[in-house]
Scaffold this motif. Structure first.
Motif, short mmCIF file in Angstrom:
data_model
loop_
_atom_site.label_atom_id
_atom_site.label_comp_id
_atom_site.label_asym_id
_atom_site.label_seq_id
_atom_site.Cartn_x
_atom_site.Cartn_y
_atom_site.Cartn_z
N GLU A 86 -22.70 -10.37 -66.07
CA GLU A 86 -24.08 -10.26 -66.52
C GLU A 86 -24.71 -9.14 -65.71
O GLU A 86 -24.38 -8.96 -64.54
N GLY A 87 -25.58 -8.37 -66.33
CA GLY A 87 -26.25 -7.27 -65.65
C GLY A 87 -25.99 -5.96 -66.33
O GLY A 87 -25.48 -5.90 -67.46
N LEU A 88 -26.35 -4.88 -65.64
CA LEU A 88 -26.23 -3.53 -66.19
C LEU A 88 -24.92 -2.88 -65.76
O LEU A 88 -24.61 -2.80 -64.57
N TYR A 89 -24.18 -2.39 -66.75
CA TYR A 89 -22.94 -1.67 -66.54
C TYR A 89 -22.95 -0.47 -67.50
O TYR A 89 -23.89 -0.28 -68.26
N PHE A 90 -21.88 0.30 -67.49
CA PHE A 90 -21.80 1.49 -68.33
C PHE A 90 -20.42 1.58 -68.96
O PHE A 90 -19.43 1.15 -68.37
N PRO A 109 -16.12 -3.94 -61.74
CA PRO A 109 -17.21 -4.39 -60.87
C PRO A 109 -17.97 -3.21 -60.27
O PRO A 109 -17.39 -2.17 -59.98
N ASN A 110 -19.28 -3.39 -60.10
CA ASN A 110 -20.05 -2.38 -59.38
C ASN A 110 -20.04 -2.71 -57.89
O ASN A 110 -19.38 -3.68 -57.48
N GLU A 111 -20.73 -1.93 -57.11
CA GLU A 111 -20.69 -2.14 -55.65
C GLU A 111 -21.25 -3.50 -55.25
O GLU A 111 -20.73 -4.15 -54.34
N ALA A 124 -13.51 -9.24 -56.84
CA ALA A 124 -14.45 -9.41 -57.95
C ALA A 124 -13.74 -9.38 -59.30
O ALA A 124 -14.29 -9.79 -60.31
N GLY A 125 -12.51 -8.89 -59.33
CA GLY A 125 -11.80 -8.71 -60.60
C GLY A 125 -12.04 -7.31 -61.13
O GLY A 125 -12.67 -6.48 -60.48
#
Length: 176
Positions: A86-90, A109-111, A124-125
């Motif tokens: 969930e959240g913002l990704y690209f 995963p982001n940072e 985090a996968g």
């Protein structure tokens, strides 16, 4: 080390649970659809409604129903938790030879995701994708709406449309 039934079962489970990007299939790359409409400027994913919208500004260009990870409630936190982020990704990659027909990757995963998992000594996968069913997914998909390891599963025909419409860098907002 002895290879026994348990190892074989775990290996099979891992290969079925993995989402679409990590391994190419042996099938030839599909013929690609072309899209010449307005560009997709964002993707809005509503996990609770199992509905995804491809948008140009505020205009919905296309909408799709989808399946989620096998533990659909809550955000992805750790590798193997069966959850969808969930959240913002690209949009960050495209796989024309995915095990699941075609796949489009998001930047999970982001940072922050990595840091959260690291504080528990976990990974985090990775490899969260929009993908089709493909031959491996067909066995699970008809019985279970939410069958992936955390990816978003569409039909093979739908992922062909999505693959044609998206470009690298398009923001993807995943809501609960």
């Amino acid at each position: 080390m002895t290879f026994n039934r348990r190892h074989a079962s775990l290996a099979m489970l891992a290969s079925v649970a993995a989402c679409g990007s990590s391994g190419p299939s042996t099938a030839p790359a599909p013929q690609f659809k072309r899209y010449s409409g307005p560009p997709v400027t964002q993707v809005a994913v509503y996990k609770g409604q199992r509905r995804m919208h491809l948008l140009n500004g505020q205009t919905v260009l296309r909408s799709y129903d989808f399946g989620l990870g096998n533990q659909p409630v809550g955000p992805k936190q750790f590798e193997g938790d069966g959850k969808t982020p969930e959240g913002l990704y690209f949009i960050d990659r495209f796989n024309p030879r995915s095990r699941y027909h075609l796949s489009v990757g998001i930047s999970y995963p982001n940072e922050q995701d990595k840091a959260y998992a690291a504080q528990f000594g976990r990974s985090a996968g990775s490899d969260i994708m929009f993908h089709g069913r493909g031959p491996e997914g067909n066995a699970l998909a008809p019985r279970n709406r939410d069958w992936t390891a955390g990816c978003l599963a569409l039909t093979d025909q739908e992922i062909e449309d999505v693959y044609a419409m998206l470009q690298p860098g398009v923001p993807v907002m995943l809501y609960a």
